[in-house]
Design a protein around this motif. Structure first.
Motif, PDB file in Angstrom:
ATOM      1  N   SER A  42      37.319  34.630 -64.102  1.00 37.59           N
ATOM      2  CA  SER A  42      37.501  35.647 -65.131  1.00 37.59           C
ATOM      3  C   SER A  42      38.832  35.479 -65.875  1.00 37.59           C
ATOM      4  N   GLY A  43      39.831  34.997 -65.180  1.00 38.37           N
ATOM      5  CA  GLY A  43      41.150  34.869 -65.781  1.00 38.37           C
ATOM      6  C   GLY A  43      41.840  36.193 -66.028  1.00 38.37           C
ATOM      7  N   LYS A  44      41.221  37.295 -65.618  1.00 37.03           N
ATOM      8  CA  LYS A  44      41.762  38.631 -65.883  1.00 37.03           C
ATOM      9  C   LYS A  44      42.398  39.277 -64.649  1.00 37.03           C
ATOM     10  N   LEU A  45      42.149  38.688 -63.471  1.00 35.83           N
ATOM     11  CA  LEU A  45      42.578  39.315 -62.229  1.00 35.83           C
ATOM     12  C   LEU A  45      43.369  38.320 -61.386  1.00 35.83           C
ATOM     13  N   GLN A  46      44.288  38.830 -60.574  1.00 32.90           N
ATOM     14  CA  GLN A  46      45.017  38.009 -59.621  1.00 32.90           C
ATOM     15  C   GLN A  46      44.424  38.226 -58.222  1.00 32.90           C
ATOM     16  N   LEU A  47      43.809  37.207 -57.651  1.00 37.61           N
ATOM     17  CA  LEU A  47      43.303  37.312 -56.288  1.00 37.61           C
ATOM     18  C   LEU A  47      44.475  37.061 -55.332  1.00 37.61           C
ATOM     19  N   VAL A  48      44.954  38.127 -54.704  1.00 41.94           N
ATOM     20  CA  VAL A  48      46.133  37.997 -53.840  1.00 41.94           C
ATOM     21  C   VAL A  48      45.827  38.265 -52.372  1.00 41.94           C
ATOM     22  N   GLY A  49      44.651  38.837 -52.077  1.00 37.93           N
ATOM     23  CA  GLY A  49      44.384  39.181 -50.687  1.00 37.93           C
ATOM     24  C   GLY A  49      42.918  39.162 -50.331  1.00 37.93           C
ATOM     25  N   LEU A  50      42.660  39.281 -49.041  1.00 35.41           N
ATOM     26  CA  LEU A  50      41.312  39.424 -48.490  1.00 35.41           C
ATOM     27  C   LEU A  50      41.341  40.590 -47.513  1.00 35.41           C
ATOM     28  N   HIS A  51      40.268  41.373 -47.524  1.00 31.63           N
ATOM     29  CA  HIS A  51      40.240  42.597 -46.723  1.00 31.63           C
ATOM     30  C   HIS A  51      38.941  42.683 -45.935  1.00 31.63           C
ATOM     31  N   CYS A  52      39.019  43.167 -44.707  1.00 33.45           N
ATOM     32  CA  CYS A  52      37.805  43.494 -43.953  1.00 33.45           C
ATOM     33  C   CYS A  52      38.068  44.734 -43.115  1.00 33.45           C
ATOM     34  N   HIS A  53      37.004  45.429 -42.811  1.00 33.86           N
ATOM     35  CA  HIS A  53      37.060  46.560 -41.879  1.00 33.86           C
ATOM     36  C   HIS A  53      35.723  46.516 -41.148  1.00 33.86           C
ATOM     37  N   ILE A  54      35.728  45.978 -39.935  1.00 37.65           N
ATOM     38  CA  ILE A  54      34.479  45.566 -39.281  1.00 37.65           C
ATOM     39  C   ILE A  54      33.728  46.719 -38.632  1.00 37.65           C
ATOM     40  N   GLY A  55      34.324  47.881 -38.554  1.00 36.82           N
ATOM     41  CA  GLY A  55      33.639  49.007 -37.929  1.00 36.82           C
ATOM     42  C   GLY A  55      34.632  50.041 -37.459  1.00 36.82           C
ATOM     43  N   THR A  56      34.146  50.959 -36.642  1.00 32.46           N
ATOM     44  CA  THR A  56      35.001  52.036 -36.167  1.00 32.46           C
ATOM     45  C   THR A  56      34.890  52.168 -34.663  1.00 32.46           C
ATOM     46  N   PHE A  57      35.984  52.534 -34.024  1.00 36.82           N
ATOM     47  CA  PHE A  57      36.064  52.675 -32.574  1.00 36.82           C
ATOM     48  C   PHE A  57      35.539  51.409 -31.891  1.00 36.82           C
ATOM     49  N   ILE A  58      36.084  50.272 -32.297  1.00 37.86           N
ATOM     50  CA  ILE A  58      35.660  48.981 -31.770  1.00 37.86           C
ATOM     51  C   ILE A  58      36.285  48.766 -30.389  1.00 37.86           C
ATOM     52  N   LEU A  59      35.451  48.522 -29.397  1.00 37.84           N
ATOM     53  CA  LEU A  59      35.926  48.321 -28.030  1.00 37.84           C
ATOM     54  C   LEU A  59      35.955  46.849 -27.633  1.00 37.84           C
ATOM     55  N   ASN A  60      35.446  45.986 -28.509  1.00 38.75           N
ATOM     56  CA  ASN A  60      35.342  44.565 -28.211  1.00 38.75           C
ATOM     57  C   ASN A  60      36.461  43.815 -28.932  1.00 38.75           C
ATOM     58  N   VAL A  61      37.466  43.383 -28.174  1.00 39.44           N
ATOM     59  CA  VAL A  61      38.611  42.699 -28.771  1.00 39.44           C
ATOM     60  C   VAL A  61      38.194  41.397 -29.441  1.00 39.44           C
ATOM     61  N   SER A  62      37.220  40.719 -28.865  1.00 43.04           N
ATOM     62  CA  SER A  62      36.792  39.424 -29.412  1.00 43.04           C
ATOM     63  C   SER A  62      36.212  39.559 -30.813  1.00 43.04           C
ATOM     64  N   ALA A  63      35.741  40.765 -31.181  1.00 40.09           N
ATOM     65  CA  ALA A  63      35.209  40.972 -32.532  1.00 40.09           C
ATOM     66  C   ALA A  63      36.316  40.757 -33.568  1.00 40.09           C
ATOM     67  N   TYR A  64      37.537  41.160 -33.254  1.00 36.87           N
ATOM     68  CA  TYR A  64      38.648  40.958 -34.183  1.00 36.87           C
ATOM     69  C   TYR A  64      39.067  39.496 -34.235  1.00 36.87           C
ATOM     70  N   GLU A  65      38.913  38.797 -33.133  1.00 33.19           N
ATOM     71  CA  GLU A  65      39.204  37.360 -33.147  1.00 33.19           C
ATOM     72  C   GLU A  65      38.230  36.636 -34.075  1.00 33.19           C
ATOM     73  N   LYS A  66      36.949  37.007 -33.998  1.00 34.64           N
ATOM     74  CA  LYS A  66      35.946  36.391 -34.871  1.00 34.64           C
ATOM     75  C   LYS A  66      36.205  36.758 -36.338  1.00 34.64           C
ATOM     76  N   ALA A  67      36.498  38.023 -36.573  1.00 35.10           N
ATOM     77  CA  ALA A  67      36.755  38.458 -37.949  1.00 35.10           C
ATOM     78  C   ALA A  67      37.973  37.752 -38.529  1.00 35.10           C
ATOM     79  N   THR A  68      39.026  37.633 -37.733  1.00 36.82           N
ATOM     80  CA  THR A  68      40.244  36.980 -38.220  1.00 36.82           C
ATOM     81  C   THR A  68      39.993  35.512 -38.515  1.00 36.82           C
ATOM     82  N   THR A  69      39.201  34.862 -37.686  1.00 41.54           N
ATOM     83  CA  THR A  69      38.861  33.448 -37.911  1.00 41.54           C
ATOM     84  C   THR A  69      38.159  33.270 -39.255  1.00 41.54           C
TER      85      THR A  69
END
Length: 448
Positions: free
Chosen positions: A204-231
């Protein structure tokens, strides 16, 4: 000598609870004060029910979470999740601690601005941003996290006549092994939608892509889910640099970290099953550090934690209206607060403690609210001593979502106080009145 009231005999199931090391059932001690302030004094001065927040606990929680991450990673920034609790007094404690603001609506955006948060320290998330709200965020140099293609195209059109190029990120959804998959928000990683959105932003040439965002869920009890998301987030960031020559300045891993509340249906209490913030911090930071970024090109790590930081800093004080026997012999209490006030009672089996000394003999009880609705159940089953009308209780870990999702339904919403670090009690939200509830109504005269 007064004759005792007759109650018919009934068979009661013995419920000893979780055994401690002495092989005896655990029971709660009375909670007669919060941060040194007597519960009875709080109720006398501010009424019942009453929400109580601890400034001391909020600050301790924030500092502990920040320490868990910034002792493992060189560039960390927290952004307070306004939807978790957007009372200004609460938000400003977090901002004083150095937290940015993370908002998901124009309403929350305006609150952050009014609270003095600089525009470039506001993260604008959410799927429902209006064109005029996007324009305001552009003018304030806020970080805009794009949720869907319609928003992307709207933002490009807004910027067509502007010289300013807003700083944007995309929200990414992905399979992390958790259920349910939160695929209604953002662009999917696995099917290539996220990469397509990135390509459109760059083209587009109109926007600066400076970041990436995720929010995989709520009350996550599985630590490995964040490892996968971060990867997967690191993979996208690396591809942005190598394939598009567009280095990513930050990775926003969202929130979703659990408090130690006990989820309904859980076999063990939350305090025994919830991972620590250090566990989550270790999984996220280790993944980024080991992914292959040069030391000088490590992205800023942003966290949008809410529940973890404030749940156990909040209490709800309430009073017993009545006790009664149900048809099956169980005892029930009717409280002066219901599910309209304690919304999270739909999610959690909150700990409930008597606010005065009590008889050591416990009994399984059901706690009902005052609403004329069958769904108004605070606890299906909780072991408590016999409480009489006028006795008080303390409900624990209620700081998150209750003061944003509560409803004015049948009863007024209660007041909220914060106990300052100095011990001073401050009324930060007054209890509702009839005049307040009717303030938005218009008087209309009808003729026959």
């Amino acid at each position: 000598m007064q004759k005792l009231k007759y109650e018919r005999p009934f068979i009661k199931k013995l419920n000893a609870g979780v055994m401690n090391k002495f092989a005896t059932g655990n029971q709660s001690n009375p909670v007669t004060e919060i941060d040194g302030v007597p519960v009875k004094k709080l109720i006398t001065e501010h009424g019942s029910p009453l929400f109580v927040l601890s400034e001391k606990k909020i600050r301790r929680n924030y500092r502990a979470a920040l320490r868990a991450f910034d002792t493992r990673y060189p560039k960390v920034q927290f952004a307070w999740s306004y939807k978790t609790n957007y009372l200004n007094a609460v938000c400003n404690v977090f901002h004083q601690e150095g937290s940015w603001g993370e908002v998901v609506s124009g309403f929350e955006y305006q609150k952050a601005i009014k609270n003095g948060v600089p525009g470039n320290q506001i993260i604008f998330n959410g799927p429902g941003k209006k064109p005029e709200e996007l324009l305001l965020a552009v003018q304030n140099d806020s970080l805009i996290h794009i949720d869907h293609f319609n928003e992307l195209y709207t933002l490009i059109a807004i910027c067509a006549g502007l010289s300013q190029k807003p700083r944007v990120a995309i929200r990414v959804n992905m399979d992390t092994g958790t259920y349910p998959l939160w695929d209604r928000f953002g662009f999917n990683y696995e099917n290539g939608e996220a990469w397509s959105a990135i390509g459109k932003i760059i083209a587009s040439g109109k926007l600066q892509l400076v970041g990436l965002h995720c929010h995989i869920g709520t009350f996550i009890l599985n630590v490995s889910a964040y490892e996968k998301a971060t990867t997967k987030m690191c993979d996208l960031a690396m591809r942005c640099k190598t394939d598009l020559n567009n280095p990513i300045q930050y990775l926003d891993m969202g929130g979703g970290f659990p408090s130690t509340n006990t989820l309904k249906g859980a076999y063990l209490p939350g305090i025994d099953t919830v991972p620590s913030i250090d566990d989550f911090a270790e999984a996220i930071t280790t993944t980024i550090l080991n992914f292959g970024f040069k030391q000088t090109e490590l992205p800023l790590l942003i966290l949008e934690s809410g529940r973890l930081l404030i749940d156990d800093a909040g209490y709800l004080l309430g009073t017993v209206i009545a006790n009664k026997r149900l048809s099956d012999g169980r005892r029930a209490l009717v409280m002066d607060f219901g599910v309209n006030t304690l919304f999270t009672s739909f999610w959690y089996d909150h700990q409930v403690s008597p606010a005065q000394e009590f008889n050591p003999h416990l009994e399984p009880m059901t706690l009902y609210g005052p609403l004329c609705m069958n769904i108004d159940t605070i606890r299906e089953n909780v072991n408590l001593p016999l409480l009489n009308a006028g006795d008080q209780v303390v409900v624990h870990k209620v700081g998150a979502y209750n003061m944003t999702q509560w409803m004015q339904f049948i009863t007024y919403r209660p007041g909220v106080v914060m106990i300052a670090e100095t011990g001073r009690v401050e009324l930060i939200r007054s209890p509702e009145t009839l005049e307040y509830v009717e303030a938005m109504e218009n008087q209309v005269q009808y003729s026959k």
